[in-house]
Design a protein around this motif. Structure first.
Motif, PDB file in Angstrom:
ATOM      1  N   ALA A 134      50.723 -76.475  67.511  1.00  0.00           N
ATOM      2  CA  ALA A 134      50.986 -77.287  68.701  1.00  0.00           C
ATOM      3  C   ALA A 134      51.108 -76.354  69.904  1.00  0.00           C
ATOM      4  N   PRO A 135      50.219 -76.447  70.889  1.00  0.00           N
ATOM      5  CA  PRO A 135      50.276 -75.512  72.018  1.00  0.00           C
ATOM      6  C   PRO A 135      51.634 -75.435  72.694  1.00  0.00           C
ATOM      7  N   GLU A 136      52.273 -76.601  72.914  1.00  0.00           N
ATOM      8  CA  GLU A 136      53.529 -76.594  73.658  1.00  0.00           C
ATOM      9  C   GLU A 136      54.673 -75.922  72.911  1.00  0.00           C
ATOM     10  N   ASN A 137      54.518 -75.726  71.607  1.00  0.00           N
ATOM     11  CA  ASN A 137      55.521 -74.964  70.862  1.00  0.00           C
ATOM     12  C   ASN A 137      55.425 -73.465  71.134  1.00  0.00           C
ATOM     13  N   TRP A 138      54.324 -73.045  71.755  1.00  0.00           N
ATOM     14  CA  TRP A 138      54.095 -71.617  72.001  1.00  0.00           C
ATOM     15  C   TRP A 138      54.211 -71.245  73.468  1.00  0.00           C
ATOM     16  N   PHE A 139      54.081 -72.208  74.381  1.00  0.00           N
ATOM     17  CA  PHE A 139      54.146 -71.897  75.812  1.00  0.00           C
ATOM     18  C   PHE A 139      55.371 -71.056  76.189  1.00  0.00           C
ATOM     19  N   PRO A 140      56.580 -71.464  75.759  1.00  0.00           N
ATOM     20  CA  PRO A 140      57.773 -70.779  76.286  1.00  0.00           C
ATOM     21  C   PRO A 140      58.190 -69.530  75.511  1.00  0.00           C
ATOM     22  N   ARG A 141      57.399 -69.118  74.537  1.00  0.00           N
ATOM     23  CA  ARG A 141      57.880 -68.082  73.626  1.00  0.00           C
ATOM     24  C   ARG A 141      57.539 -66.658  74.039  1.00  0.00           C
ATOM     25  N   GLY A 142      56.776 -66.513  75.098  1.00  0.00           N
ATOM     26  CA  GLY A 142      56.596 -65.198  75.677  1.00  0.00           C
ATOM     27  C   GLY A 142      55.518 -64.342  75.056  1.00  0.00           C
ATOM     28  N   ALA A 143      55.486 -63.076  75.517  1.00  0.00           N
ATOM     29  CA  ALA A 143      54.403 -62.153  75.167  1.00  0.00           C
ATOM     30  C   ALA A 143      54.368 -61.844  73.678  1.00  0.00           C
ATOM     31  N   LYS A 144      55.525 -61.730  73.046  1.00  0.00           N
ATOM     32  CA  LYS A 144      55.543 -61.410  71.614  1.00  0.00           C
ATOM     33  C   LYS A 144      54.840 -62.497  70.807  1.00  0.00           C
ATOM     34  N   LEU A 163      46.040 -75.692  57.313  1.00  0.00           N
ATOM     35  CA  LEU A 163      47.477 -75.904  57.140  1.00  0.00           C
ATOM     36  C   LEU A 163      48.153 -75.829  58.499  1.00  0.00           C
ATOM     37  N   GLY A 164      49.163 -76.683  58.700  1.00  0.00           N
ATOM     38  CA  GLY A 164      49.953 -76.610  59.916  1.00  0.00           C
ATOM     39  C   GLY A 164      50.770 -75.332  59.942  1.00  0.00           C
ATOM     40  N   LEU A 165      50.667 -74.579  61.031  1.00  0.00           N
ATOM     41  CA  LEU A 165      51.383 -73.310  61.160  1.00  0.00           C
ATOM     42  C   LEU A 165      52.853 -73.579  61.452  1.00  0.00           C
ATOM     43  N   ARG A 166      53.740 -72.998  60.646  1.00  0.00           N
ATOM     44  CA  ARG A 166      55.184 -73.164  60.804  1.00  0.00           C
ATOM     45  C   ARG A 166      55.869 -71.799  60.888  1.00  0.00           C
ATOM     46  N   ARG A 167      56.919 -71.729  61.694  1.00  0.00           N
ATOM     47  CA  ARG A 167      57.609 -70.452  61.879  1.00  0.00           C
ATOM     48  C   ARG A 167      58.248 -69.950  60.591  1.00  0.00           C
ATOM     49  N   GLU A 168      58.538 -70.879  59.659  1.00  0.00           N
ATOM     50  CA  GLU A 168      59.197 -70.491  58.419  1.00  0.00           C
ATOM     51  C   GLU A 168      58.401 -69.444  57.639  1.00  0.00           C
ATOM     52  N   PHE A 169      57.079 -69.467  57.775  1.00  0.00           N
ATOM     53  CA  PHE A 169      56.293 -68.501  57.013  1.00  0.00           C
ATOM     54  C   PHE A 169      55.381 -67.647  57.897  1.00  0.00           C
ATOM     55  N   LEU A 170      55.589 -67.668  59.209  1.00  0.00           N
ATOM     56  CA  LEU A 170      54.724 -66.913  60.108  1.00  0.00           C
ATOM     57  C   LEU A 170      54.793 -65.419  59.832  1.00  0.00           C
ATOM     58  N   THR A 171      55.985 -64.883  59.656  1.00  0.00           N
ATOM     59  CA  THR A 171      56.134 -63.445  59.420  1.00  0.00           C
ATOM     60  C   THR A 171      55.399 -63.014  58.164  1.00  0.00           C
ATOM     61  N   ASP A 172      55.522 -63.817  57.104  1.00  0.00           N
ATOM     62  CA  ASP A 172      54.842 -63.485  55.850  1.00  0.00           C
ATOM     63  C   ASP A 172      53.329 -63.503  56.018  1.00  0.00           C
ATOM     64  N   VAL A 173      52.829 -64.468  56.755  1.00  0.00           N
ATOM     65  CA  VAL A 173      51.384 -64.596  56.952  1.00  0.00           C
ATOM     66  C   VAL A 173      50.835 -63.433  57.766  1.00  0.00           C
ATOM     67  N   LEU A 174      51.591 -62.997  58.768  1.00  0.00           N
ATOM     68  CA  LEU A 174      51.143 -61.861  59.568  1.00  0.00           C
ATOM     69  C   LEU A 174      51.126 -60.575  58.747  1.00  0.00           C
ATOM     70  N   ALA A 175      52.048 -60.483  57.806  1.00  0.00           N
ATOM     71  CA  ALA A 175      52.111 -59.285  56.958  1.00  0.00           C
ATOM     72  C   ALA A 175      51.013 -59.282  55.903  1.00  0.00           C
ATOM     73  N   SER A 188      44.197 -76.830  67.358  1.00  0.00           N
ATOM     74  CA  SER A 188      45.443 -77.252  68.004  1.00  0.00           C
ATOM     75  C   SER A 188      45.648 -78.751  67.906  1.00  0.00           C
ATOM     76  N   HIS A 189      46.916 -79.117  67.748  1.00  0.00           N
ATOM     77  CA  HIS A 189      47.315 -80.519  67.650  1.00  0.00           C
ATOM     78  C   HIS A 189      48.572 -80.697  68.487  1.00  0.00           C
ATOM     79  N   GLY A 190      48.436 -81.337  69.647  1.00  0.00           N
ATOM     80  CA  GLY A 190      49.531 -81.436  70.587  1.00  0.00           C
ATOM     81  C   GLY A 190      50.530 -82.528  70.260  1.00  0.00           C
ATOM     82  N   LEU A 191      51.657 -82.470  70.964  1.00  0.00           N
ATOM     83  CA  LEU A 191      52.774 -83.384  70.727  1.00  0.00           C
ATOM     84  C   LEU A 191      53.220 -84.125  71.985  1.00  0.00           C
ATOM     85  N   SER A 192      52.856 -83.645  73.173  1.00  0.00           N
ATOM     86  CA  SER A 192      53.511 -84.100  74.402  1.00  0.00           C
ATOM     87  C   SER A 192      52.578 -84.684  75.449  1.00  0.00           C
ATOM     88  N   LEU A 193      51.313 -84.866  75.137  1.00  0.00           N
ATOM     89  CA  LEU A 193      50.375 -85.367  76.148  1.00  0.00           C
ATOM     90  C   LEU A 193      50.726 -86.778  76.587  1.00  0.00           C
TER      91      LEU A 193
END
Length: 280
Positions: A30-40, A7-19, A56-61
């Motif tokens: 998508a790697p580039e969706n995570w580059f700027p988001r920092g250590a957390k 399944l494509g990972l989406r922020r809408e359910f990331l918190t639930d999945v981690l719990a 991984s499935h990129g968007l910007s190559l």
């Protein structure tokens, strides 16, 4: 759920999945969706990959762009893949930049010259990331040059570049309607040995001869049938359910993913039955 159903990972359910880990064989991001988001964000991915494998499935190559290849970006991708032990990096056989970012995935002209050009860029990317680049067949709504067919163009690129293929079954179906070809014959002609994994998604029907790949609706019955045919023709390959818009609750997506599992099991049962008949 099988490990071959993702399944494509989406922020809408990331918190639930981690719990509470979801029944997902693997997550695609998508790697580039995570580059700027920092250590957390990186800590979240570390936690997630302890539960479930990542791909991984990129968007910007922008592998087909007339602009020079962004080597710094490719190296950043490589570092990300290494950091999270991700073996597969897929991208679109298209381009999204030309003198600047275009914010859309545009189709390549289907010519031998364009295929040669892309193949050389793919080889360079593979040298840097030290992995095969996996290219996805894309949906398109206009043909800019048709010296080659779509099928011939794809096969030429992956053969010359010695790269792999991400088979997007919904894109095949959408293109077959919009450009009037047989989607089953198209899938039959793809090189089985190049297919690493697949995508399936929903689309909208704007007109009888205009379907749009939106990733914003449930998968259509005809696309489920085509996916099962692809398994029978090429063997069962890992498959991701994509949903980018109108994202329903995770439980609904897991229910739709079960269709992938069902298709894979049906094909396996048929294959086992044929083997038993042959051996008897």
């Amino acid at each position: 759920m099988r490990r071959t159903v993702g399944l494509g990972l989406r922020r809408e359910f990331l918190t639930d999945v981690l719990a509470a880990p979801a029944e997902v064989g693997f997550w695609e991001l998508a790697p580039e969706n995570w580059f700027p988001r920092g250590a957390k964000a990186y800590r979240q991915l570390d936690q997630l990959r302890e539960q479930t494998p990542l791909t991984s499935h990129g968007l910007s190559l922008s592998i087909g762009s007339p602009d020079p290849l962004d080597i710094a970006f490719v190296r950043q991708v490589k570092a990300f893949l290494d950091r999270f032990d991700i073996a597969v990096y897929s991208e679109h056989l298209s381009y999204c930049s030309a003198g600047g970012h275009l914010y859309d995935l545009l189709p390549m002209p289907f010519t031998k010259e364009a295929a040669d050009y892309v193949a050389e860029r793919v080889k360079l990317v593979q040298d840097i990331i030290e992995r095969p680049l996996v290219l996805e067949n894309v949906s398109y709504y206009a043909s800019f040059a048709t010296e080659l067919s779509e099928l011939e163009f794809i096969c030429t690129v992956v053969e010359e570049a010695d790269c792999k293929l991400l088979l997007d079954v919904n894109n095949v179906f959408v293109n077959s309607v919009n450009h009037n070809y047989d989607p089953y014959a198209f899938i039959d002609a793809l090189p089985s040995e190049r297919i690493v994994y697949g995508h399936i998604a929903g689309h909208t029907e704007e007109a009888p001869d205009l379907f749009v790949d939106t990733h914003g609706a449930d998968v259509k019955p005809q696309v489920w049938q085509l996916l099962e045919h692809a398994y029978r023709r090429h063997g069962i390959f890992p498959t991701v359910l994509e949903r980018d818009f109108n994202i329903p609750p995770l439980t609904d997506l897991l229910s739709e993913m079960a269709h992938i599992d069902d298709s894979q099991q049906r094909v396996e049962r048929c294959s086992d039955a044929r083997l038993q008949t042959t051996s008897a």
